[in-house]
Design an enzyme around this catalytic site. Structure first.
Site, mmCIF file in Angstrom:
data_model
loop_
_atom_site.group_PDB
_atom_site.id
_atom_site.type_symbol
_atom_site.label_atom_id
_atom_site.label_comp_id
_atom_site.label_asym_id
_atom_site.label_seq_id
_atom_site.Cartn_x
_atom_site.Cartn_y
_atom_site.Cartn_z
ATOM 1 N N LYS B 78 0.876 -1.254 -0.034
ATOM 2 C CA LYS B 78 0.056 -0.029 0.109
ATOM 3 C C LYS B 78 0.927 1.459 0.064
ATOM 4 O O LYS B 78 1.914 1.408 0.530
ATOM 5 C CB LYS B 78 -1.105 -0.021 1.272
ATOM 6 C CG LYS B 78 -1.871 1.010 1.214
ATOM 7 C CD LYS B 78 -2.690 0.796 2.719
ATOM 8 C CE LYS B 78 -3.874 1.847 2.898
ATOM 9 N NZ LYS B 78 -4.559 1.726 3.783
ATOM 10 N N SER B 173 -9.597 1.621 3.509
ATOM 11 C CA SER B 173 -8.857 2.574 2.592
ATOM 12 C C SER B 173 -7.692 1.586 1.778
ATOM 13 O O SER B 173 -7.208 2.256 0.808
ATOM 14 C CB SER B 173 -8.215 3.558 3.240
ATOM 15 O OG SER B 173 -7.401 3.169 4.270
ATOM 16 N N SER B 197 -9.389 -0.545 7.591
ATOM 17 C CA SER B 197 -8.921 -0.335 6.183
ATOM 18 C C SER B 197 -8.408 -1.404 5.740
ATOM 19 O O SER B 197 -8.337 -1.503 4.452
ATOM 20 C CB SER B 197 -7.931 0.824 6.528
ATOM 21 O OG SER B 197 -8.786 1.995 6.705
#
Lengths: 99, 526
Positions: B78, B173, B197
């Site tokens: 990420k 997210s 997330s």
């Protein structure tokens, strides 16, 4: 309860993000309203919790020995304005500057 | 076929026996990334370095000296983890072009074991959001939008409109990471989990999403959101693979003083056959407002699955659940306000051209660099931290946090081993529908089932369970005791085996030059 102009000024200075359009102020009002629900909870005699690891005492201070460093060049690499080994900031602060 | 294999039992063996080489694996993944570009899962693809890492891995396999199971395995990270020499943006203008001089500890650990870093995945800006729709590089599309399973269930309005307007979000997210794993472009991806997330997009994308116990995996190099709740998250296609990743990442890091110093021993998951010794807790408050009847039914079915297999299944209560979102709202914005203060344009990141004064430069830099969501949270956070508000909001929230954490302690003390809950309120929403509500409202709604685990620091995992009426994945969540990941994952693995979640059947989407998507019927990926 509306947030006062003094508080808004103070917040703007502290947070250094502008939000003076009505949308920003409204968003803040809503956030405060939302947070006010906390006061429904009875927390008499309850200690605030800083960390979920409080029982493990894992926060410690290590020995004051130099284990890494000498990376000035790497650290300066990402700065846009620098002079020799200094980061350069514009002069002075102006509390009343409107951005 | 190897792209669909399990790491320990299939892929590792295939690499050792030379059935496939790390270079081939890497090339295949890179090609797949290119052909699934429309998903927008990746912000940066590190093609050159990945191929180089693959070559080095290949040399080790040739010598018969692979570093471990992860040697040669393509992974994605990420884009809020620092990666040396590779851009780290947090999907924000504030860090566009930022090249970190160091690797986050978790990234370094993966590289030290020979993993091949394919690239950085897309997210909501600074990991704030539950849709992966609010980053500066645009939203991530859920690969299941292009699956046979979803297409069969959706009623196309018109042929061309179908592709453009029907696609669903990944959740967030860590949506890019979830999409990357779901579409077979990598075997595992790192996400982060502050309020759900990692688990939320895992559930929406039909992959496994593990949130480890706070303090187990180092946060050094993970650009912080909420220091007391953030953890690196692990996304994989099966629970066994999550255990492999966990084994390579967990353990004390001297560079992160919030990691516990206990020895961590990597483990292989046993194949549980007898669940009669297990006590599963069903927290009644997790039947939250807005929970779809479909997911409620699946949750109930799962509870029955355990019951019928001989486990003890009991209803339990976590009475302060309804306050966890409000509590999170205050603590999160307060910590965010503090953490985002470092972005002022002086040492790294975007810098405004405004030169009147230091403060005006800072303010302009932050206005230009941050989106509305980030600025909104900074503002609220600063409000709650004002001297006159500190006790009333911040300290109050910390007290409520203790009550929430205590709820879990009580339940686990009463003899329950694992909690079983839904992960999300519904299956993935279409993008056009999702963006009609603002980020804060969405986050408040979507985080309600996941974020209490972050409050209490407990390990939790979302396991793909079944497809919804719309043909989209639904995941269920298991929450375990602190540092009992082995037990948590063992139960999750048993459950995974029982439900036999279907594999995604991706259909190729060809895009013509005039920008109109043309659906092309083709053989599904094999």
């Amino acid at each position: 309860q509306k947030v006062s102009v003094e508080v808004l000024d103070h917040l703007e200075h502290l947070a250094l993000v502008d939000f003076r359009d009505s949308e920003g102020v409204e968003r803040l009002q809503k956030a405060i309203q939302f947070a006010d629900q906390l006061h429904e909870v009875n927390t008499d005699g309850v200690e605030p919790m800083d960390s979920v690891l409080e029982d493990r005492w894992c926060l410690y201070l290590r020995e004051d020995d130099v284990t890494e460093g000498n990376c000035t060049k790497d650290l300066l690499e990402n700065a846009r304005e620098k002079v020799e080994e200094y980061f350069v900031a514009p002069p002075g602060t102006d509390f009343l500057t409107k951005v | 076929a190897v792209l669909k294999g399990r790491l320990r039992s299939q892929v590792s063996a295939a690499l050792k026996e030379g059935q496939v080489t790390p270079t081939e694996l890497c090339q295949r993944c890179l090609a797949l990334i290119k052909s699934t570009k429309f998903l927008n899962a990746y912000i940066t693809v590190a093609e050159e370095t990945a191929l180089k890492q693959a070559e080095e891995s290949e040399e080790r396999y040739k010598r018969g000296q692979p570093l471990g199971i992860l040697d040669g395995i393509p992974i994605a990270v990420k884009d809020n983890f620092n990666t040396a020499g590779i851009e780290t943006t947090c999907a924000s203008n504030m860090l566009k072009g930022y090249i970190s001089p160091y690797n986050a500890t978790v990234v370094q650990k993966l590289l030290d074991q020979g993993a091949v870093l394919l690239g950085k995945t897309n997210l909501d800006e600074f990991a704030m959001g539950s849709g992966s729709t609010d980053g500066v590089f645009g939203p991530v599309r859920n690969p299941w939008s292009y699956s046979k399973q979803y297409k069969e269930k959706s009623v196309p309005k018109s042929h061309s409109e179908d592709e453009e307007s029907n696609w669903v979000i990944t959740g967030g997210s860590s949506g890019g990471s979830a999409a990357a794993v779901s579409s077979f472009t990598c075997f595992a991806a790192l996400g982060s989990d502050t309020g759900g997330s990692t688990r939320n997009p895992a559930a929406h994308c039909g992959v496994v999403g593990l949130k480890p116990t706070y303090g187990l995996i180092s946060r050094h190099g993970l650009i912080p959101l909420v220091n007391s709740m953030d953890v690196p998250g692990i996304l994989t296609r099966c629970v066994d693979d999550a255990a492999v990743l966990l084994g390579s990442l967990a353990g004390h890091d001297p560079k992160d003083s919030t990691t516990v110093q206990d020895d961590f021993k990597p483990f292989e998951l046993p194949n549980l056959t007898d669940v009669s010794q297990l006590a599963i807790g069903i927290p009644k408050e997790y039947n939250a407002p807005g929970l779809s009847s479909e997911i409620l039914a699946l949750w109930s079915k799962a509870a029955d699955l355990f019951k019928n297999a001989g486990a003890k299944v009991v209803e339990v209560s976590l009475p302060h659940t309804c306050y966890s979102i409000v509590c999170y709202h205050v603590l999160c914005t307060a910590e965010v306000a503090s953490n985002m203060a470092r972005f002022d344009g002086l040492e790294y990141g975007h810098r405004s051209d405004k030169k009147d004064s230091t403060e005006s430069m800072y303010a302009a830099t932050r206005r230009e660099g941050f989106n509305d969501v980030v600025r909104g949270r900074i503002l609220s956070g600063n409000y709650f931290l004002l001297k006159q508000n500190y006790e009333k909001y911040f300290v109050k929230a910390q007290k409520v946090r203790r009550l929430i954490a205590n709820d879990f302690v009580e339940v686990f003390r009463s003899g329950v081993d694992i909690l079983l809950t839904p992960t999300t309120l519904s299956d993935a929403a279409p993008y056009t529908e999702f963006i009609q509500e603002d980020n804060r409202t969405r986050s408040a709604q979507d985080d309600v089932l996941t974020q209490a685990a972050n409050m209490a620091g407990l390990p939790a995992i979302s396991v793909p369970t079944a497809l919804s009426e719309r043909g989209l994945p639904v995941g269920l969540q298991f929450i375990g005791r602190s540092f009992q990941e082995k037990q948590l994952l063992t139960v999750a693995k048993w459950f995974e085996k029982q439900v036999q979640f279907p594999m995604i059947q991706l259909e190729e989407v060809k895009r013509h030059d005039d920008g109109v998507f043309q659906h092309q019927k083709s053989a599904s990926f094999s």
